[in-house]
Design a protein around this motif. Structure first.
Motif: not given
Length: 136
Positions: A80-90, A122-129
Motif C-alpha cells: 500500500k505505502k511501499h515496495v517490499g524487497l525480499y532478499p533474505g535475512p543474510n 537495490i543494485f548492490d543488494i541484488a548483485q550480492w544475493c
C-alpha cells in the motif's frame, strides 16, 4: 474476517491486498495491475534488478516478481505505502548500515513510495544475493 467486495474471498486482515481473479503471469502484467501512481516506481525497481541481474530469468513466484537463476535470487512486491524487497535475512544483515533509513525485518526491506528509488542500494543488494548464492 474481511470479505473482498469484488471477488468474495475472505481474509483475516481488513483490506487484505490480493488479486481478484487470475493472477498476473509476467512482471509486466504485475506492474500494470497495480495502482497507476506506483507503476513508475515499480518499473524503476524492475529496471534496476534487470541491470543488476542480466542473466536472471524474470518470473512470478509466491505471487511476486522474482529474479531466478537456478534458484530464487530476489523478490519484490507492491504494498500500500511501499515496495517490499525480499532478499533474505543474510542480505538484510549484510547491508544493515545502508538500510538505516528504511524499515526492515527478517529478510525484507520497505522502500516507501514517498522517497526516490534507491537504485544503487537495490543494485548492490541484488548483485550480492547473486554472487553469494544467498536466496530468500
Amino acid at each position: 474476517m474481511w470479505r473482498c467486495p469484488k471477488c468474495g474471498r475472505t481474509f483475516k486482515k481488513q483490506e487484505q491486498s490480493h488479486y481478484c481473479g487470475k493472477a498476473p503471469e509476467t512482471i509486466e502484467e504485475y506492474i500494470k495491475a497495480q495502482p497507476e501512481e506506483v507503476q513508475q516506481y515499480l518499473s524503476e525497481v524492475r529496471d534496476t534488478l534487470r541491470a543488476a541481474l542480466p542473466e536472471a530469468e524474470e518470473r512470478i513466484s509466491w505471487s511476486m516478481p522474482t529474479y531466478w537463476k537456478n534458484h530464487n535470487i530476489i523478490h519484490f512486491a507492491a504494498c500500500k505505502k511501499h515496495v517490499g524487497l525480499y532478499p533474505g535475512p543474510n542480505a538484510v544483515l549484510e547491508f544493515s548500515e545502508r538500510l538505516k533509513e528504511y524499515k526492515s525485518s527478517k529478510g525484507s526491506i520497505q522502500f516507501p513510495y514517498s522517497k526516490a528509488v534507491p537504485v544503487e542500494l537495490i543494485f548492490d543488494i541484488a548483485q550480492w544475493c547473486y554472487k553469494t548464492q544467498n536466496h530468500p
